[in-house]
Design a protein around this motif. Structure first.
Motif, PDB file in Angstrom:
ATOM      1  N   ILE A  86      -4.528  -0.788   4.220  1.00 29.58           N
ATOM      2  CA  ILE A  86      -3.594  -1.929   4.168  1.00 29.58           C
ATOM      3  C   ILE A  86      -2.170  -1.419   3.900  1.00 29.58           C
ATOM      4  CG2 ILE A  86      -2.964  -4.032   2.886  1.00 29.58           C
ATOM      5  CD1 ILE A  86      -6.038  -4.505   2.527  1.00 29.58           C
ATOM      6  N   GLU A  87      -2.040  -0.426   3.001  1.00 32.17           N
ATOM      7  CA  GLU A  87      -0.709   0.170   2.743  1.00 32.17           C
ATOM      8  C   GLU A  87      -0.121   0.742   4.033  1.00 32.17           C
ATOM      9  OE1 GLU A  87      -1.069   3.223  -0.282  1.00 32.17           O
ATOM     10  OE2 GLU A  87      -1.984   1.804  -1.674  1.00 32.17           O
TER      11      GLU A  87
ATOM     12  N   GLU B  62       0.968  -1.991   6.469  1.00 32.62           N
ATOM     13  CA  GLU B  62       2.224  -2.613   6.041  1.00 32.62           C
ATOM     14  C   GLU B  62       3.410  -1.690   6.282  1.00 32.62           C
ATOM     15  OE1 GLU B  62       1.115  -4.134   2.190  1.00 32.62           O
ATOM     16  OE2 GLU B  62       0.343  -5.979   3.114  1.00 32.62           O
ATOM     17  N   LYS B  63       3.201  -0.399   6.025  1.00 34.16           N
ATOM     18  CA  LYS B  63       4.269   0.582   6.254  1.00 34.16           C
ATOM     19  C   LYS B  63       4.644   0.648   7.733  1.00 34.16           C
ATOM     20  CE  LYS B  63       3.862   5.036   6.536  1.00 34.16           C
ATOM     21  NZ  LYS B  63       3.150   6.303   6.295  1.00 34.16           N
TER      22      LYS B  63
END
Ligand code: PMP
Length: 289
Positions: free
Chosen positions: A215-216, A219-220
């Motif tokens: 998820i990180e 999003e990045k």
């Protein structure tokens, strides 16, 4: 031969024994983690230890050492085994009791740490993609045995795996008792549709640490993302499907219940995520040495 940490000592693997009266053995009463070390660093060690202690708290199992001591023991086990790339399996059982269920009869929890040299779980399937099948057995209900607890009781997952094996699948996909997509037998699930990534909320599945990392990355990279309940329709109409886990890493699913996913090859977003994930695992983590 490897050394295992068990009940306060480091002993050769084949001498590492637990009592038949340990409730971890008798009843699956205990918790565990699965952690990876890449290039001499342990990946997301603190997150795994936090989850271990949370699982223990939910089952009222008091781990008799601090989180810092636990982390140091893991590093020490890796050092004793001279490992740089490894799969790490910390286990805390309820300990020795009588033949009854009551955990109050158990004297003290037993801490075990196993470390093993480790390669890729799914071999060449990262390029080809996995065949996944939805299974008839439902994931443990959230109000029975919450799937968020990483407990030693993995029989539900094993029943799913047996069914997947019988149906010729590489991985089982569970629905929950309401018919929502839950997770794989040992990994979380994501789908991609029209350039957007979706994954089920964490209530009916394990709060995967790889899931968080993915998820990180999403999003990045600025890829549209949403956590929402997903059903069979979403799975069958997805452009891409992939599963995530410490052992599995990011594994593309190219066939679901006999239906081709997208064009039947690992999708573009999945491949980008695999690439980014590799960079992160190779550069982050707690140094072992
Ligand atoms: N779900 C289940 C049932 C699992 O056993 C695992 C593996 N620990 C996962 C999901 C993925 O979690 P993680 O990314 O933390 O390994």
């Amino acid at each position: 031969m490897g050394l295992v940490y068990i009940d306060g000592k480091f002993v050769p693997e084949e001498e590492a024994k637990i009592s038949i009266f340990d409730h971890g053995f008798l009843y699956g009463d205990g918790v565990f983690e699965g952690i990876r070390a890449y290039n001499g660093r342990v990946f997301r060690l603190k997150e795994h230890i936090d989850r271990l202690y949370d699982s223990a708290k939910v089952i009222c199992l008091e781990i008799p050492i601090s989180k810092e001591e636990f982390m140091e023991l893991i590093l020490e086990t890796l050092r004793k085994n001279n490992l740089k790339n490894a799969y790490i399996r910390p286990i805390v059982t309820r300990g020795i009791g009588d033949l009854g269920l009551d955990p109050r009869k158990c004297s003290k929890p037993n801490i075990i740490i196993i470390t093993k040299e480790w390669d890729r779980l799914y071999g060449d399937l990262y390029e080809k993609g996995l065949k996944a099948v939805t299974v008839a057995i439902r994931r443990n209900a959230i109000d029975a045995l919450p799937p968020n607890i990483k407990s030693l009781n993995y029989l539900n997952n094993i029943l799913g795996k047996i069914e997947a094996n019988e149906k010729g699948g590489d991985e089982a996909i569970f629905l929950d008792s309401n018919g929502y997509i839950s997770e794989g037998s040992g990994d979380n699930i994501f789908i991609v549709k029209n350039g957007r990534v979706y994954t089920p909320p964490i209530l009916n599945n394990l709060r995967g640490i790889t899931r968080e990392v993915v998820i990180e990355i999403i999003e990045k990279l600025g890829i549209p993302f949403k956590e929402m309940n997903l059903g069979i329709y979403d799975l069958y109409s997805a452009d891409e499907i992939f599963v995530t886990g410490t052992a599995a890493e990011i594994a593309p699913i190219t066939v679901i219940d006999g239906r081709k996913v997208g064009d039947g090859k690992p999708g573009e977003i999945t491949r980008r995520l695999i690439e980014e994930f590799k960079k992160i695992t190779e550069s982050e983590g707690t140094p072992i040495y």
